[in-house]
Structure formats: C-alpha cells, structure tokens
Write a protein that holds these residues in place. Structure first.
Motif, PDB file in Angstrom:
ATOM      1  N   ALA A 127      -4.748  -5.854  13.304  1.00  0.00           N
ATOM      2  CA  ALA A 127      -5.558  -4.931  13.303  1.00  0.00           C
ATOM      3  C   ALA A 127      -5.339  -3.841  13.739  1.00  0.00           C
ATOM      4  CB  ALA A 127      -6.734  -5.557  14.282  1.00  0.00           C
ATOM      5  N   LEU A 128      -4.290  -3.716  14.606  1.00  0.00           N
ATOM      6  CA  LEU A 128      -3.815  -2.246  15.285  1.00  0.00           C
ATOM      7  C   LEU A 128      -2.939  -1.516  14.193  1.00  0.00           C
ATOM      8  CD1 LEU A 128      -3.203  -0.601  17.684  1.00  0.00           C
ATOM      9  CD2 LEU A 128      -1.303  -2.034  18.395  1.00  0.00           C
ATOM     10  N   LYS A 129      -2.120  -2.404  13.495  1.00  0.00           N
ATOM     11  CA  LYS A 129      -1.510  -1.810  12.482  1.00  0.00           C
ATOM     12  C   LYS A 129      -2.169  -1.018  11.526  1.00  0.00           C
ATOM     13  CE  LYS A 129       2.103  -4.194  10.903  1.00  0.00           C
ATOM     14  NZ  LYS A 129       2.799  -5.199  10.015  1.00  0.00           N
ATOM     15  N   ARG A 130      -3.465  -1.720  10.973  1.00  0.00           N
ATOM     16  CA  ARG A 130      -4.383  -1.076  10.084  1.00  0.00           C
ATOM     17  C   ARG A 130      -5.081   0.236  10.535  1.00  0.00           C
ATOM     18  NH1 ARG A 130      -7.221  -5.970   7.202  1.00  0.00           N
ATOM     19  NH2 ARG A 130      -8.243  -4.370   6.114  1.00  0.00           N
ATOM     20  N   ALA A 131      -5.493   0.222  11.814  1.00  0.00           N
ATOM     21  CA  ALA A 131      -6.273   1.222  12.395  1.00  0.00           C
ATOM     22  C   ALA A 131      -5.186   2.367  12.526  1.00  0.00           C
ATOM     23  CB  ALA A 131      -6.624   0.768  13.881  1.00  0.00           C
ATOM     24  N   THR A 132      -4.096   2.349  13.089  1.00  0.00           N
ATOM     25  CA  THR A 132      -2.845   3.341  13.124  1.00  0.00           C
ATOM     26  C   THR A 132      -2.670   3.933  11.827  1.00  0.00           C
ATOM     27  OG1 THR A 132      -1.354   1.613  13.589  1.00  0.00           O
ATOM     28  CG2 THR A 132      -2.200   2.377  15.364  1.00  0.00           C
ATOM     29  N   TYR A 133      -2.588   2.901  10.763  1.00  0.00           N
ATOM     30  CA  TYR A 133      -2.139   3.487   9.736  1.00  0.00           C
ATOM     31  C   TYR A 133      -3.197   4.416   9.032  1.00  0.00           C
ATOM     32  CZ  TYR A 133      -0.757   3.342   4.586  1.00  0.00           C
ATOM     33  OH  TYR A 133      -0.224   3.646   3.368  1.00  0.00           O
ATOM     34  N   LYS A 134      -4.502   4.072   9.210  1.00  0.00           N
ATOM     35  CA  LYS A 134      -5.424   5.070   8.467  1.00  0.00           C
ATOM     36  C   LYS A 134      -5.322   6.359   8.914  1.00  0.00           C
ATOM     37  CE  LYS A 134     -10.350   5.159   7.732  1.00  0.00           C
ATOM     38  NZ  LYS A 134     -11.690   4.491   7.510  1.00  0.00           N
ATOM     39  N   PHE A 135      -5.230   6.587  10.285  1.00  0.00           N
ATOM     40  CA  PHE A 135      -5.161   7.799  10.798  1.00  0.00           C
ATOM     41  C   PHE A 135      -3.688   8.586  11.048  1.00  0.00           C
ATOM     42  CE2 PHE A 135      -8.812   5.502  12.348  1.00  0.00           C
ATOM     43  CZ  PHE A 135     -10.086   6.500  11.686  1.00  0.00           C
ATOM     44  N   SER A 136      -2.789   7.778  10.108  1.00  0.00           N
ATOM     45  CA  SER A 136      -1.397   8.403  10.314  1.00  0.00           C
ATOM     46  C   SER A 136      -0.786   8.405  11.648  1.00  0.00           C
ATOM     47  CB  SER A 136      -1.197   9.822   9.683  1.00  0.00           C
ATOM     48  OG  SER A 136      -1.840   9.609   8.386  1.00  0.00           O
ATOM     49  N   ILE A 203     -16.410  -6.241   4.128  1.00  0.00           N
ATOM     50  CA  ILE A 203     -16.580  -4.924   3.379  1.00  0.00           C
ATOM     51  C   ILE A 203     -16.207  -3.653   4.334  1.00  0.00           C
ATOM     52  CG2 ILE A 203     -18.358  -3.542   2.397  1.00  0.00           C
ATOM     53  CD1 ILE A 203     -20.033  -5.838   1.448  1.00  0.00           C
ATOM     54  N   LEU A 204     -16.273  -3.923   5.485  1.00  0.00           N
ATOM     55  CA  LEU A 204     -16.032  -2.689   6.466  1.00  0.00           C
ATOM     56  C   LEU A 204     -14.443  -2.770   6.348  1.00  0.00           C
ATOM     57  CD1 LEU A 204     -16.674  -0.440   8.712  1.00  0.00           C
ATOM     58  CD2 LEU A 204     -16.842  -2.396  10.111  1.00  0.00           C
ATOM     59  N   CYS A 205     -13.858  -4.031   6.453  1.00  0.00           N
ATOM     60  CA  CYS A 205     -12.252  -3.870   6.550  1.00  0.00           C
ATOM     61  C   CYS A 205     -11.943  -3.362   5.333  1.00  0.00           C
ATOM     62  CB  CYS A 205     -11.860  -5.566   6.652  1.00  0.00           C
ATOM     63  SG  CYS A 205     -12.269  -6.053   8.267  1.00  0.00           S
ATOM     64  N   LEU A 206     -12.505  -3.071   4.215  1.00  0.00           N
ATOM     65  CA  LEU A 206     -11.775  -2.479   2.965  1.00  0.00           C
ATOM     66  C   LEU A 206     -11.614  -0.938   3.364  1.00  0.00           C
ATOM     67  CD1 LEU A 206     -14.047  -3.977   0.046  1.00  0.00           C
ATOM     68  CD2 LEU A 206     -11.762  -4.402   1.027  1.00  0.00           C
ATOM     69  N   CYS A 207     -12.069  -0.621   4.488  1.00  0.00           N
ATOM     70  CA  CYS A 207     -11.937   1.009   4.615  1.00  0.00           C
ATOM     71  C   CYS A 207     -10.559   1.109   5.465  1.00  0.00           C
ATOM     72  CB  CYS A 207     -12.891   1.449   5.578  1.00  0.00           C
ATOM     73  SG  CYS A 207     -14.492   1.424   4.799  1.00  0.00           S
ATOM     74  N   PHE A 208      -9.985   0.061   5.801  1.00  0.00           N
ATOM     75  CA  PHE A 208      -8.692  -0.098   6.532  1.00  0.00           C
ATOM     76  C   PHE A 208      -7.469  -0.659   5.809  1.00  0.00           C
ATOM     77  CE2 PHE A 208     -11.709   0.743   9.737  1.00  0.00           C
ATOM     78  CZ  PHE A 208     -11.315   1.628  10.422  1.00  0.00           C
ATOM     79  N   PRO A 209      -6.936   0.260   4.976  1.00  0.00           N
ATOM     80  CA  PRO A 209      -5.847  -0.530   4.056  1.00  0.00           C
ATOM     81  C   PRO A 209      -4.919  -1.297   4.640  1.00  0.00           C
ATOM     82  CG  PRO A 209      -6.046   1.890   3.522  1.00  0.00           C
ATOM     83  CD  PRO A 209      -6.929   1.575   4.740  1.00  0.00           C
ATOM     84  N   ILE A 210      -4.723  -2.379   3.983  1.00  0.00           N
ATOM     85  CA  ILE A 210      -3.704  -3.473   4.604  1.00  0.00           C
ATOM     86  C   ILE A 210      -2.208  -2.987   4.451  1.00  0.00           C
ATOM     87  CG2 ILE A 210      -2.485  -5.578   4.174  1.00  0.00           C
ATOM     88  CD1 ILE A 210      -5.211  -6.758   3.565  1.00  0.00           C
ATOM     89  N   VAL A 211      -1.314  -2.463   5.379  1.00  0.00           N
ATOM     90  CA  VAL A 211      -0.375  -1.982   5.343  1.00  0.00           C
ATOM     91  C   VAL A 211       0.845  -3.020   4.679  1.00  0.00           C
ATOM     92  CG1 VAL A 211       1.539  -1.010   6.670  1.00  0.00           C
ATOM     93  CG2 VAL A 211      -0.577  -0.637   7.371  1.00  0.00           C
TER      94      VAL A 211
END
Length: 211
Positions: A127-136, A203-211
């Motif tokens: 979860a942390l990886k996906r959140a940080t990846y989305k915002f670079s 569906i909401l998780c789709l907004c956060f790409p899997i790294v």
C-alpha cells in the motif's frame, strides 16, 4: 476531541515523533561521487498517551538543504476512525500520512519511521509503495531504535537524551514553522482503507498503479 493541553515546545514534539531516535546520518538518502543527497521529509506516528486523549498522532518534519528542521506539522487521528475500520499499525498510518500530505511531499524523498514491524507487513508495504509511486515520492521505511539515555543531562530543557541526539537537537531548534492539520481529508481515509484492503474497494485501487 483532544483534551486542551499546554502548547508543547518543538523539542517535546520532536521527542514524541522519534526525531531524537535518529541522527543526521540516518537522513542520508544517497551518497555518491557527486555528493550526498538527503531526505526532504521524515514521517512518523505514535499513540497518544492517556493524558493527551485517545487516537494517534502523525508527524511530518521537513528538513532544508543543510539538514536543519524547517517545518514541523502534526495531525491527530481520532480513535473513532480506528473503530470505523482504519488500521492502527504504524505502516498503515504511513500510507495515510502520504495521502494527507500528498501535495506537500510530491516528487520528494521521505523517510518513514515506524516503531515496530511485527506481523505480516506484505499488504501495508505494498500500500505504501503504491501511494508513494503515484505521487513520485522516493521513500524508505526505518524502524526506530530508542537511543541509550545518558547518565546525566546538561540540557536546559531538562531532557535525558542520549549524547547521540545533541547534534539533532541543534538542528531541531532551527525550526521556522509549526503547523497543525485540523481536518483529515475523507478521500485520504477512503484511499488508505482501500489500499490496505484492496478487496474492499478494487475500483478505487485502480487509481494507484501496482509497482
């Protein structure tokens, strides 16, 4: 609601947040022939003691190019949110912190301090990886190890910090601004819950790409 308390000093807040459990070398993000690159922010949390109410506190410390504390922000997470399904473990709250301060920390380097890594951390780390990846955001998770206290302290603050933290104390005293986030965005709470339990809102998780 938190019980009204006297305003804490920046030293007390830094101690609560765990900044005295690290030193300047822990803030090195990368060292190369071209020089040393430091983390821009430190994100941490802790449970509120009974004397300060219930729930948990999140802390975001911003350091300048000289590795001196520049801005210190806090946000209180009321116990009601945990009773409503928000996970309480430190790693999960790191994801919440990223989403609360996403506009502040985007495209930066963040050191996440946690007090324990017990249990299965696979999903919280994802979860942390996906959140940080989305915002670079470039991030690293570090477990806090309390420093050994010194036998005596010459500090005017009356603290019993280890000699290891003296350098950090001076950096913290240079803080220019302290802020408190009054309201946690509902979107940040929804997204944190979804990322920590993807099946609850795929569906909401789709907004956060899997790294």
């Amino acid at each position: 609601m938190l019980t009204a308390q006297p305003r804490k000093s920046i030293i007390e807040l830094a101690e609560d947040s765990g900044l005295f459990d690290i030193n300047a070398s822990d803030l090195v993000f990368e060292a190369s022939a071209n020089g040393i690159c430091y983390y821009d922010f430190v994100l941490s949390c802790r449970r509120c003691p009974a004397s300060e109410g219930s729930g948990k506190m999140l802390y975001l410390a911003k350091f300048d190019d000289s590795v001196n504390l520049e801005v210190f922000e806090t946000v209180h997470i009321p116990q009601e949110l945990f009773e409503d399904g928000l996970p309480q473990h430190d790693l999960g709250l790191m994801t919440l912190g990223i989403l609360i301060w996403k506009h502040v920390i985007a495209k930066s380097r963040v050191l996440c301090l946690v007090r324990n890594m017990d249990g299965d951390n696979t999903q919280p780390l994802e979860a942390l990886k996906r959140a940080t990846y989305k915002f670079s955001v470039s991030h690293h998770v570090q477990t806090m190890v309390p420093r050994r206290s010194s036998v005596s302290s010459g500090s005017s603050f009356g603290s019993n910090h280890s000699y290891y933290s003296e350098g950090m104390r001076m950096r913290i005293l240079l803080c220019q601004s302290r802020n408190q986030v009054d309201n946690i965005p509902a979107q940040a709470i929804r997204e944190t819950k979804a990322l920590l339990n993807p099946s609850s809102n795929p569906i909401l998780c789709l907004c956060f790409p899997i790294v």
